[in-house]
Scaffold this motif. Structure first.
Motif, PDB file in Angstrom:
ATOM      1  N   GLN A  94       0.800  -1.225   0.000  1.00 11.16           N
ATOM      2  CA  GLN A  94       0.000   0.000   0.000  1.00 11.16           C
ATOM      3  C   GLN A  94       0.832   1.274   0.000  1.00 11.16           C
ATOM      4  OE1 GLN A  94      -2.418   1.012   3.293  1.00 11.16           O
ATOM      5  NE2 GLN A  94      -0.868   0.628   4.851  1.00 11.16           N
ATOM      6  N   MET A 111      -7.251  -4.232  -2.610  1.00 10.39           N
ATOM      7  CA  MET A 111      -6.808  -2.952  -2.056  1.00 10.39           C
ATOM      8  C   MET A 111      -7.725  -1.807  -2.463  1.00 10.39           C
ATOM      9  SD  MET A 111      -2.994  -1.262  -2.165  1.00 10.39           S
ATOM     10  CE  MET A 111      -2.773  -1.546  -3.914  1.00 10.39           C
ATOM     11  N   ARG A 117      -3.109   6.464  -0.521  1.00 12.12           N
ATOM     12  CA  ARG A 117      -2.427   5.464  -1.345  1.00 12.12           C
ATOM     13  C   ARG A 117      -2.146   5.998  -2.736  1.00 12.12           C
ATOM     14  NH1 ARG A 117      -6.268   0.485   0.767  1.00 12.12           N
ATOM     15  NH2 ARG A 117      -5.214   0.221   2.786  1.00 12.12           N
ATOM     16  N   THR A 159      -5.281  -1.480   7.213  1.00 15.50           N
ATOM     17  CA  THR A 159      -6.437  -1.531   6.316  1.00 15.50           C
ATOM     18  C   THR A 159      -7.403  -0.381   6.568  1.00 15.50           C
ATOM     19  OG1 THR A 159      -7.701  -2.919   7.854  1.00 15.50           O
ATOM     20  CG2 THR A 159      -6.291  -4.049   6.248  1.00 15.50           C
ATOM     21  N   TYR A 224     -11.978  -1.187  -5.104  1.00 13.55           N
ATOM     22  CA  TYR A 224     -10.648  -1.784  -5.242  1.00 13.55           C
ATOM     23  C   TYR A 224     -10.038  -1.390  -6.586  1.00 13.55           C
ATOM     24  CZ  TYR A 224     -11.883  -5.161  -1.519  1.00 13.55           C
ATOM     25  OH  TYR A 224     -12.257  -5.778  -0.349  1.00 13.55           O
TER      26      TYR A 224
END
Length: 266
Positions: A94, A111, A117, A159, A224
């Protein structure tokens, strides 16, 4: 819990072997439009992921299989190469460190695309919609963060679920776990009273573990994406073309049905 958020799909795929990538010499492969796509290893599309995250990626019979694996296999096929998978800590994925170090070409690890990110890597177009959910032992009565005040809530390190729990779980003790398997084991064994994670993995888990249940979802509106090194536009555009084509020609739906019990909603 009930309504399931929409999931996006890749193709019915072959499983990729787990390998250790060495060296950083860049090679090229030809994209669908004749463009040159830079790869870190000749004849291979190398994927960084973090196991296990079933059904997106997990090890079965000495192979790595899953939703994300099938999606990247589609890209590899378009580039006339094969996929290889590197299992690596999520933090390096990440933050973009693994991509920058040429450890892999793409990061496919269930992800979520986030502004933070996006400062560290570039994302493909979204390929899956998700939201956070709460999993507990069946009949526990915990159906909200408020109900867990003074209780232990498991979160997975690094996360969006961890971020959500810490931001919204006033009076809740969060307990951090390195991966999904450890997190879910903690729920089953009573180390924690409940856990937060993405709804896709939790729904599949409770389907196979009827002594657990998803009691609620938190509408976080996550999507994602497949990550690539910042500036690697040729590869990112190739991934986008594959996602778009798979959505329109039925491969997307076929793969979704392979890994999830219901067809995509979009």
């Amino acid at each position: 819990m009930s309504p399931r958020t929409a999931f996006v799909s890749p193709v019915v795929a072959t499983a990729a072997a787990l390998v250790v990538l060495t060296g950083c010499t860049s090679t090229e492969s030809t994209g669908s439009d004749g463009s040159k796509v830079e790869l870190v290893k000749s004849g291979k599309l190398t994927t960084c992921t973090h196991l296990p995250y079933e059904p997106f990626q997990s090890r079965q019979d000495n192979k790595i299989v899953g939703f994300d694996v099938d999606l990247v296999d589609l890209v590899a096929k378009e580039l006339d190469v094969t996929q290889e998978i590197v299992d690596t800590p999520f933090e390096g994925i990440q933050t973009g460190e693994d991509l920058n170090a040429r450890k892999c070409d793409v990061a496919a690890a269930g992800m979520t695309i986030t502004p933070v990110r996006e400062e560290n890597l570039d994302f493909s177009a979204p390929y899956f919609e998700a939201t956070q959910a709460l999993v507990t032992k069946k009949g526990s009565g915990f159906d909200s963060l408020e109900s867990l005040k003074g209780k232990k809530l498991g979160v997975q390190q690094g996360t969006t679920g961890e971020e959500y729990a810490k931001k919204n779980g006033k009076g809740v003790e969060t307990v951090q776990f390195e991966d999904l398997a450890l997190l879910l084991t903690a729920v089953k064994t009573g180390q924690v009273d409940a856990a937060v994670n993405d709804n896709g993995v939790l729904f599949e888990y409770v389907r196979e573990n009827p002594d657990t249940e998803v009691t609620t979802e938190f509408e976080t509106g996550e999507k994602y994406g497949v990550g690539v090194r910042t500036g690697n536009d040729a590869l990112r555009e190739e991934i986008n073309k594959v996602i778009e084509a798979a959505r329109s020609d039925g491969r997307y739906d076929a793969i979704y049905k392979k890994w999830f019990p219901a067809a995509p909603k979009n």
